[in-house]
Write a protein that holds these residues in place. Structure first.
Motif, short mmCIF file in Angstrom:
data_model
loop_
_atom_site.label_atom_id
_atom_site.label_comp_id
_atom_site.label_asym_id
_atom_site.label_seq_id
_atom_site.Cartn_x
_atom_site.Cartn_y
_atom_site.Cartn_z
N GLN A 145 0.84 -1.20 0.00
CA GLN A 145 0.00 0.00 0.00
C GLN A 145 0.87 1.25 0.00
OE1 GLN A 145 -3.34 0.11 -0.29
NE2 GLN A 145 -3.08 2.32 -0.49
N GLU A 146 1.99 1.18 0.70
CA GLU A 146 2.92 2.31 0.70
C GLU A 146 3.44 2.56 -0.71
OE1 GLU A 146 7.31 3.54 2.48
OE2 GLU A 146 6.22 1.86 3.35
N ASN A 151 0.79 4.26 -2.65
CA ASN A 151 0.73 5.67 -2.28
C ASN A 151 1.85 6.46 -2.94
OD1 ASN A 151 -1.44 5.04 -0.67
ND2 ASN A 151 -0.26 4.94 1.23
N GLN A 209 1.03 6.91 -6.57
CA GLN A 209 0.01 7.96 -6.70
C GLN A 209 0.62 9.34 -6.53
OE1 GLN A 209 -2.72 6.51 -3.69
NE2 GLN A 209 -4.12 5.70 -5.24
N GLU A 210 1.59 9.44 -5.62
CA GLU A 210 2.27 10.73 -5.41
C GLU A 210 3.06 11.11 -6.66
OE1 GLU A 210 2.93 14.18 -3.55
OE2 GLU A 210 1.66 12.57 -2.82
N GLN A 263 -2.82 -2.50 -7.16
CA GLN A 263 -4.06 -2.51 -6.40
C GLN A 263 -4.72 -3.89 -6.45
OE1 GLN A 263 -6.01 0.85 -8.26
NE2 GLN A 263 -5.71 2.12 -6.45
N LYS A 294 -10.81 0.13 4.44
CA LYS A 294 -10.27 1.36 3.88
C LYS A 294 -11.15 2.59 4.12
CE LYS A 294 -7.92 1.17 0.00
NZ LYS A 294 -7.52 0.92 -1.39
N TYR A 334 -1.74 6.98 10.17
CA TYR A 334 -1.37 8.29 9.62
C TYR A 334 -0.69 9.18 10.65
CZ TYR A 334 -4.52 7.25 5.69
OH TYR A 334 -5.14 6.69 4.60
#
Length: 381
Positions: free
Chosen positions: A82-83, A86, A89-90, A187, A287, A331
Motif C-alpha cells: 500500500q505504501e 501511495n 500515486q504521489e 491494487q 479502507k 497516519y
C-alpha cells in the motif's frame, strides 16, 4: 554627420534588442521530488521482498502459530505494498502538476513569440533591412549583419524551445500512463493478498480448537495493552476533575454505526470459549476512515501484536482510546497531537482478525470501560 549615423544605427540595434522576449530555460522542477519518491519505492521493494521470503518459508506450516505468523507477515507485506501504491500515486500527482505547468509555459512562450512577431511587423522603419541599409561602411555593414544573425538565431532558438517543450510534454504523458497502469496492477495484487490473509484466520473460526486459540490470543494481547496503558498513567498522572468533560466530548471513531461485538463477556456458543471483550468491534468497511474520538496525544502507533496496525491516544484526565486492526500503517506518530475527528488511519483486518472492522477500546487509568455509553445511535448486529 557620420558619427551621428553611427549612434543612430546603434540606437536602432538597442531598440530591437530591448523588444526581444527573454524566455527562461525549461527546467525539470520536480526532478528532485521524483528521485526522492523513486528512492522510497526502491526501499519499499526491498522490504516487500524480505517479507515474501519469510512468507514462503512458512508455506507448509499449517499449525496455529505458523498461520498467525504468516498472516502477520502478509499484513506487513500488504502495508508495504500500500505504501508503494501511495508513492506511485504521489508520482502521478507530481507528473500531472509538471505537465500542467509545462502546458502553461508552452502557451506563455507561444504568446510571447506571437507578440514579438507583431512588434516586428509594427516596428516600421526600424526593421532588419533598415538597419542594414543604414550602414556607414563595409565594417559597419558586417557588424550590423552579425547583429541581425544573432537575432535570427535567437528566434530559431525560441522555436526550438517550443518544440522541446512539446516533446517533453509528450514524454511526461507517456510516463504517466505507465505509472497509472502499474498502479492498477498493484491494487489488484493488494486486494488478493488481503483476502488471503483474512482467510488464514477465518479457517480457525470454523474449528472449536482454533476459535479457542484465537480468543486466548486476543485476551493475551488485551491484557498486555492494559498493563502498558496503566504504566503510562502511573508515570503521567491519572483521572481528575476533568474526566467527565473528556468522556462527554467523545465522538464515533467511524461513520459506521454497526456494533458487531459488544464489550464484556462474549459467548460464542462453545463451552469454555467465553471471554471478556475489552472493547467493541465496529463493522466498518475496509479502507474507510478512522477518526480520533477526542483531541489528545498519540502514545502508541504502529504494529501492536494481535491488534495489528493500531493507534492509542491519551486524551488527558486518565482517558485513553485504542483503535485496532487498521488497514496499514497509521497516519499519525507517537508524540503527535491530534484533534477530535482527525483521520488517524483506515479500517482494515491486520493482526488477529478475520475480516475488516475496528476494535475500539475506551480506558480510564488503563482499565477498560464500556464505550457503548459514548456511542449514541449504535445498531447491534
Amino acid at each position: 554627420m557620420k558619427q551621428l549615423k553611427k549612434w543612430t544605427a546603434l540606437l536602432c540595434a538597442v531598440m530591437m534588442a530591448m523588444t526581444m522576449v527573454v524566455i527562461p530555460p525549461v527546467e525539470m522542477t520536480y526532478a528532485e521530488t521524483l528521485a526522492e519518491l523513486n528512492n522510497k519505492l526502491a526501499a519499499a521493494n526491498a522490504k516487500k521482498a524480505e517479507y515474501e521470503a519469510q512468507i514462503a518459508a512458512l508455506k507448509n506450516d499449517d499449525n496455529f502459530e505458523g498461520a498467525m505468523e504468516k498472516k502477520k507477515l502478509l499484513d506487513r507485506r500488504n502495508s508495504i505494498l500500500q505504501e508503494q501504491i501511495n508513492l506511485v500515486q504521489e508520482e502521478v500527482k507530481v507528473l500531472t502538476k509538471q505537465i500542467e505547468e509545462n502546458e502553461a509555459e508552452e502557451a506563455r512562450q507561444y504568446e510571447l513569440f506571437c507578440k514579438q512577431v507583431r512588434q516586428e511587423e509594427e516596428r516600421g522603419p526600424i526593421s532588419y533591412w533598415s538597419v542594414i541599409f543604414k550602414a556607414t561602411g563595409f565594417a559597419d555593414l558586417l557588424s550590423r549583419m552579425d547583429f541581425i544573425s544573432e537575432i535570427m538565431e535567437y528566434e530559431q532558438g525560441l522555436i526550438n524551445s517550443l518544440r522541446e517543450l512539446r516533446a517533453q510534454l509528450t514524454a511526461d504523458k507517456d510516463e504517466l500512463k505507465v505509472q497509472e497502469a502499474d498502479l492498477l496492477v498493484r491494487q489488484d495484487e493488494l486486494e488478493k493478498e488481503l483476502a488471503a490473509a483474512d482467510a488464514i484466520v477465518a479457517k480457525y473460526e470454523d474449528e472449536i480448537q482454533g476459535l479457542k486459540q484465537l480468543i486466548a490470543e486476543e485476551d493475551r494481547i488485551a491484557d498486555e495493552a492494559s498493563e502498558d496503558i496503566k504504566k503510562y498513567h502511573q508515570q503521567n498522572g491519572g483521572s481528575d476533575g476533568g474526566t467527565q468533560g473528556v468522556l462527554s466530548g467523545l465522538i464515533w471513531p467511524t461513520d459506521c454505526r454497526y456494533i458487531t461485538s459488544k464489550f464484556g463477556p462474549r459467548n460464542t456458543g462453545i463451552p469454555g470459549a467465553s471471554t471478556n471483550h475489552k472493547g467493541v468491534d465496529i463493522g466498518a468497511a475496509r479502507k474507510t476512515n478512522i477518526f480520533a474520538a477526542q483531541a489528545g496525544k498519540v502514545i502508541q502507533s504502529g504494529w501492536y501484536g494481535g491488534y495489528g496496525y493500531c493507534v492509542t491516544i491519551d486524551h488527558g484526565s486518565g482517558v485513553t482510546t485504542l483503535y485496532g486492526h487498521m488497514y496499514q500503517s497509521p497516519y499519525v506518530r507517537v508524540g503527535q497531537s491530534v484533534s477530535r475527528g482527525q483521520v488517524i488511519g483506515l479500517c482494515g483486518s491486520t493482526g488477529v482478525s478475520s475480516g475488516a472492522h475496528i476494535h475500539y477500546e475506551l480506558r480510564l487509568d488503563g482499565t477498560p470501560i464500556d464505550p457503548i455509553t459514548y456511542l449514541p445511535g449504535y445498531i447491534l448486529v
